[in-house]
Design a protein around this motif. Structure first.
Motif, PDB file in Angstrom:
ATOM      1  N   ASP A 139       0.858  -1.186   0.000  1.00 33.01           N
ATOM      2  CA  ASP A 139       0.000   0.000   0.000  1.00 33.01           C
ATOM      3  C   ASP A 139       0.893   1.234   0.000  1.00 33.01           C
ATOM      4  OD1 ASP A 139      -2.152   1.764   0.250  1.00 33.01           O
ATOM      5  OD2 ASP A 139      -2.059   1.697   2.433  1.00 33.01           O
ATOM      6  N   GLY A 140       1.320   1.664  -1.208  1.00 38.03           N
ATOM      7  CA  GLY A 140       2.269   2.770  -1.240  1.00 38.03           C
ATOM      8  C   GLY A 140       2.005   3.835  -2.283  1.00 38.03           C
ATOM      9  N   ILE A 141       1.094   3.583  -3.222  1.00 35.63           N
ATOM     10  CA  ILE A 141       0.814   4.579  -4.248  1.00 35.63           C
ATOM     11  C   ILE A 141      -0.690   4.691  -4.473  1.00 35.63           C
ATOM     12  CG2 ILE A 141       3.024   4.256  -5.437  1.00 35.63           C
ATOM     13  CD1 ILE A 141       1.586   2.572  -7.511  1.00 35.63           C
ATOM     14  N   ASN A 142      -1.110   5.790  -5.053  1.00 35.48           N
ATOM     15  CA  ASN A 142      -2.533   6.043  -5.284  1.00 35.48           C
ATOM     16  C   ASN A 142      -3.180   4.922  -6.090  1.00 35.48           C
ATOM     17  OD1 ASN A 142      -1.742   8.429  -4.148  1.00 35.48           O
ATOM     18  ND2 ASN A 142      -2.244   9.726  -5.890  1.00 35.48           N
ATOM     19  N   GLY A 143      -4.282   4.415  -5.593  1.00 32.79           N
ATOM     20  CA  GLY A 143      -5.075   3.442  -6.332  1.00 32.79           C
ATOM     21  C   GLY A 143      -4.652   2.001  -6.187  1.00 32.79           C
ATOM     22  N   MET A 144      -3.447   1.746  -5.660  1.00 35.51           N
ATOM     23  CA  MET A 144      -2.929   0.374  -5.628  1.00 35.51           C
ATOM     24  C   MET A 144      -3.806  -0.552  -4.784  1.00 35.51           C
ATOM     25  SD  MET A 144      -0.497  -1.787  -6.529  1.00 35.51           S
ATOM     26  CE  MET A 144       1.191  -1.242  -6.727  1.00 35.51           C
ATOM     27  N   THR A 145      -3.997  -0.204  -3.516  1.00 36.65           N
ATOM     28  CA  THR A 145      -4.788  -1.056  -2.628  1.00 36.65           C
ATOM     29  C   THR A 145      -6.224  -1.176  -3.108  1.00 36.65           C
ATOM     30  OG1 THR A 145      -3.428  -0.621  -0.677  1.00 36.65           O
ATOM     31  CG2 THR A 145      -5.705  -1.282  -0.286  1.00 36.65           C
ATOM     32  N   GLY A 146      -6.828  -0.067  -3.500  1.00 32.71           N
ATOM     33  CA  GLY A 146      -8.232  -0.080  -3.914  1.00 32.71           C
ATOM     34  C   GLY A 146      -8.479  -0.897  -5.163  1.00 32.71           C
ATOM     35  N   ALA A 147      -7.655  -0.693  -6.202  1.00 36.22           N
ATOM     36  CA  ALA A 147      -7.857  -1.392  -7.476  1.00 36.22           C
ATOM     37  C   ALA A 147      -7.587  -2.888  -7.330  1.00 36.22           C
ATOM     38  CB  ALA A 147      -6.955  -0.789  -8.551  1.00 36.22           C
ATOM     39  N   TYR A 148      -6.492  -3.237  -6.659  1.00 38.83           N
ATOM     40  CA  TYR A 148      -6.136  -4.645  -6.475  1.00 38.83           C
ATOM     41  C   TYR A 148      -7.200  -5.356  -5.636  1.00 38.83           C
ATOM     42  CZ  TYR A 148      -3.046  -8.662  -5.677  1.00 38.83           C
ATOM     43  OH  TYR A 148      -2.502  -9.921  -5.638  1.00 38.83           O
ATOM     44  N   THR A 149      -7.650  -4.687  -4.587  1.00 44.55           N
ATOM     45  CA  THR A 149      -8.679  -5.248  -3.715  1.00 44.55           C
ATOM     46  C   THR A 149      -9.980  -5.466  -4.470  1.00 44.55           C
ATOM     47  OG1 THR A 149      -7.753  -4.274  -1.699  1.00 44.55           O
ATOM     48  CG2 THR A 149     -10.112  -4.776  -1.683  1.00 44.55           C
ATOM     49  N   GLU A 250      12.898  -2.706   8.173  1.00 46.01           N
ATOM     50  CA  GLU A 250      13.020  -1.265   8.003  1.00 46.01           C
ATOM     51  C   GLU A 250      12.371  -0.822   6.699  1.00 46.01           C
ATOM     52  OE1 GLU A 250      17.114  -0.202   8.223  1.00 46.01           O
ATOM     53  OE2 GLU A 250      17.227  -0.400  10.415  1.00 46.01           O
ATOM     54  N   ALA A 251      11.899   0.434   6.665  1.00 49.66           N
ATOM     55  CA  ALA A 251      11.276   0.985   5.461  1.00 49.66           C
ATOM     56  C   ALA A 251      12.279   1.011   4.311  1.00 49.66           C
ATOM     57  CB  ALA A 251      10.770   2.390   5.751  1.00 49.66           C
ATOM     58  N   HIS A 252      11.778   0.816   3.094  1.00 50.19           N
ATOM     59  CA  HIS A 252      12.668   0.752   1.928  1.00 50.19           C
ATOM     60  C   HIS A 252      11.907   1.171   0.675  1.00 50.19           C
ATOM     61  CE1 HIS A 252      10.782  -2.879   0.148  1.00 50.19           C
ATOM     62  NE2 HIS A 252      10.446  -3.103   1.401  1.00 50.19           N
ATOM     63  N   ARG A 253      12.637   1.208  -0.445  1.00 50.69           N
ATOM     64  CA  ARG A 253      12.017   1.559  -1.728  1.00 50.69           C
ATOM     65  C   ARG A 253      12.481   0.580  -2.805  1.00 50.69           C
ATOM     66  NH1 ARG A 253      12.446   8.130  -2.219  1.00 50.69           N
ATOM     67  NH2 ARG A 253      11.591   7.648  -4.272  1.00 50.69           N
ATOM     68  N   ARG A 254      12.481  -0.706  -2.459  1.00 48.86           N
ATOM     69  CA  ARG A 254      12.989  -1.714  -3.382  1.00 48.86           C
ATOM     70  C   ARG A 254      11.900  -2.461  -4.147  1.00 48.86           C
ATOM     71  NH1 ARG A 254      18.206  -2.440  -3.540  1.00 48.86           N
ATOM     72  NH2 ARG A 254      19.543  -1.782  -1.810  1.00 48.86           N
ATOM     73  N   HIS A 255      10.636  -2.242  -3.780  1.00 52.86           N
ATOM     74  CA  HIS A 255       9.567  -2.885  -4.537  1.00 52.86           C
ATOM     75  C   HIS A 255       9.563  -2.359  -5.975  1.00 52.86           C
ATOM     76  CE1 HIS A 255       7.616  -5.223  -1.452  1.00 52.86           C
ATOM     77  NE2 HIS A 255       7.536  -4.183  -0.645  1.00 52.86           N
ATOM     78  N   LEU A 256       9.144  -3.193  -6.895  1.00 55.78           N
ATOM     79  CA  LEU A 256       9.092  -2.789  -8.297  1.00 55.78           C
ATOM     80  C   LEU A 256       8.181  -1.580  -8.485  1.00 55.78           C
ATOM     81  CD1 LEU A 256       9.771  -3.240 -11.277  1.00 55.78           C
ATOM     82  CD2 LEU A 256       7.877  -4.877 -11.394  1.00 55.78           C
ATOM     83  N   TYR A 257       7.035  -1.586  -7.825  1.00 56.54           N
ATOM     84  CA  TYR A 257       6.116  -0.458  -7.995  1.00 56.54           C
ATOM     85  C   TYR A 257       6.733   0.838  -7.484  1.00 56.54           C
ATOM     86  CZ  TYR A 257       4.640  -0.127  -3.056  1.00 56.54           C
ATOM     87  OH  TYR A 257       4.590   0.064  -1.695  1.00 56.54           O
ATOM     88  N   GLN A 258       7.592   0.752  -6.452  1.00 55.37           N
ATOM     89  CA  GLN A 258       8.266   1.937  -5.933  1.00 55.37           C
ATOM     90  C   GLN A 258       9.306   2.456  -6.916  1.00 55.37           C
ATOM     91  OE1 GLN A 258       9.518   0.046  -2.252  1.00 55.37           O
ATOM     92  NE2 GLN A 258       8.125   1.334  -1.060  1.00 55.37           N
ATOM     93  N   LEU A 259      10.037   1.524  -7.528  1.00 57.60           N
ATOM     94  CA  LEU A 259      11.030   1.919  -8.524  1.00 57.60           C
ATOM     95  C   LEU A 259      10.353   2.567  -9.729  1.00 57.60           C
ATOM     96  CD1 LEU A 259      13.384  -1.222  -8.441  1.00 57.60           C
ATOM     97  CD2 LEU A 259      13.817   1.034  -7.438  1.00 57.60           C
ATOM     98  N   LEU A 260       9.227   1.994 -10.151  1.00 63.79           N
ATOM     99  CA  LEU A 260       8.507   2.555 -11.289  1.00 63.79           C
ATOM    100  C   LEU A 260       7.977   3.951 -10.972  1.00 63.79           C
ATOM    101  CD1 LEU A 260       6.495  -0.608 -12.423  1.00 63.79           C
ATOM    102  CD2 LEU A 260       8.396   0.466 -13.655  1.00 63.79           C
ATOM    103  N   ALA A 261       7.478   4.128  -9.757  1.00 63.69           N
ATOM    104  CA  ALA A 261       6.892   5.418  -9.374  1.00 63.69           C
ATOM    105  C   ALA A 261       7.948   6.463  -9.050  1.00 63.69           C
ATOM    106  CB  ALA A 261       5.967   5.224  -8.175  1.00 63.69           C
TER     107      ALA A 261
END
Length: 325
Positions: A139-149, A250-261
Motif C-alpha cells: 500500500d504505497g501509491i494512489n489506487g494500488m490497494t483499492g484497485a487490487y482489492t 526497516e522501510a525501503h524503496r525496493r519494490h518494483l512499484y516503488q522503482l517505477l513510481a
C-alpha cells in the motif's frame, strides 16, 4: 439492490465525515524517504472498511450473532490498533499481540482449529500474519490497494455466486461497496486520502477470511493465487533484501512499484491498473484452468516471478546507467 445503494450512500457520507475529523485533528500522511508521494494527504481513509462491516452487522444482525462474531471481533481489533498506530506510533509488541489475537479469531471463524492438526497452527499463524503485512507493504501509491482489492473481491463474488457458494453474498458485497467508495477518493492523481494501516490491514484481514473460507470449502489451496501478484513481489523483494544483508523490517524503496513510481516517474494510476490487471489475468486462469492445484501454482509463480525479476533488473540497470551519465 436498494440496500446496496443505501449502503453506498451511507459509506460515502461517513467517509466525508471522517475527512472533516481527520482534517481537524491533523491525521495526515507526511512524505518520507520511503514514500512515493510528495504531498501531505489525509490518512486513514481505509477506516471505511471496518465501518462497512459495522453496517453489515446492522443489516444482518442474526447472521452476525451466529456466524460472524469471531471475524468481527478480529477485524475491529486489528483495525483499532492499526488506526491508533496511524495517529500515534505504537510499540511493536502491542501490534503483534493484537495481530496474533485477531488471527486466532479469524482461524476460529473459518473453523480451522478443528480441521487441522495442532502442529499446523503455528504455520497458519505465520502465513496469515505474513500475508497481512505483505498487503500493508504494497500500500504505497494512489489506487494500488483499492484497485487490487476490487479485482480480488469481484473475483470472489463471481466464484461465490456462479461456481461454488462459500459464504453469504452480502459479506463480499459490503466490502466491494467500501472499496468503490475508497477508490473514488484515492484513485486520483492527487488523492484525497490514503488507506493507512487501518485500511490495508482491515481489507487484508477481510480478504484473507474470504479466501480461507473458499479454501476450506473446496479443499483446494490453489486459491492462494488470488494473492499471487502481491505475494510474488513481496517474497522476491524480501529475498533480495536478505541477500543484500538489509534489515527487512526497516522501510525501503525496493519494490518494483516503488522503482517505477519514484525512479521511472510512471503514473501511480497506471502502475495500479497494471497490477490489478495482472491479478485479474491470474484469476481468470485460476478459475477456468482444469489443471490440478499444484500445477496451476507452478504455472503462475514461475513465469510471473521471472517477469518480475526481468523487469526489476532491467529497470535497475537503466537507473544505474542514468546515474553514471
Amino acid at each position: 439492490m436498494i440496500e446496496y445503494l443505501l449502503v453506498f450512500i451511507t459509506l460515502f457520507i461517513l467517509i466525508q465525515a471522517y475527512f472533516a475529523v481527520a482534517d481537524k485533528y491533523n491525521i495526515i500522511d507526511k512524505p518520507n524517504h520511503r514514500s512515493a508521494h510528495s504531498q501531505i494527504t489525509l490518512r486513514g481513509g481505509g477506516i471505511i472498511f471496518p465501518i462497512a462491516f459495522i453496517i453489515f452487522c446492522i443489516f444482518n444482525y442474526k447472521e452476525v450473532t451466529e456466524m460472524y462474531w469471531s471475524f468481527g471481533l478480529g477485524l475491529l481489533a486489528i483495525c483499532l490498533v492499526s488506526f491508533i498506530d496511524d495517529v500515534k506510533t505504537l510499540s511493536g509488541k502491542i501490534r503483534i499481540t493484537v495481530h496474533f489475537l485477531s488471527v486466532a479469531l479469524l482461524l476460529n471463524f473459518a473453523e480451522m482449529f478443528s480441521m487441522m492438526p495442532v502442529w499446523a497452527w503455528p504455520i497458519f499463524f505465520i502465513i496469515v500474519i505474513g500475508t497481512l503485512n505483505a498487503y500493508n507493504f504494497m500500500d504505497g501509491i494512489n489506487g494500488m490497494t483499492g484497485a487490487y482489492t476490487l479485482v480480488t473481491l469481484l473475483t470472489l463474488f463471481y466464484i461465490n455466486r456462479d461456481i461454488i457458494p462459500f459464504t453469504q453474498e452480502n459479506f463480499i458485497m459490503y466490502a466491494i461497496l467500501a472499496s468503490l467508495v475508497f477508490l473514488f477518493f484515492n484513485f486520483r492523481k492527487k488523492a484525497r486520502c490514503f488507506a493507512g494501516d487501518v485500511g490495508s490491514m482491515g481489507i487484508g484481514f477481510w480478504l484473507i477470511a474470504l479466501i480461507t473460507l473458499l479454501i476450506m470449502k473446496t479443499q483446494d489451496y490453489k486459491y492462494i493465487l488470488l494473492f499471487s501478484v502481491y505475494g510474488i513481489e513481496v517474497v522476491l523483494t524480501i529475498i533480495e533484501r536478505l541477500l543484500l544483508k538489509e534489515n527487512i523490517f526497516e522501510a525501503h524503496r525496493r519494490h518494483l512499484y516503488q522503482l517505477l513510481a519514484n525512479e521511472k516517474k510512471m503514473s501511480h494510476l497506471v502502475i495500479s491498473i497494471i497490477y490489478a490487471l495482472a491479478q485479474l489475468a491470474v484469476n481468470i486462469f485460476l478459475i477456468y484452468s482444469k489443471l490440478p492445484g499444484y500445477a496451476v501454482i507452478l504455472i503462475i509463480f514461475v513465469p510471473f516471478g521471472s517477469i518480475y525479476l526481468f523487469l526489476k533488473l532491467k529497470l535497475k540497470k537503466k537507473i544505474q546507467s542514468t546515474a553514471i551519465k
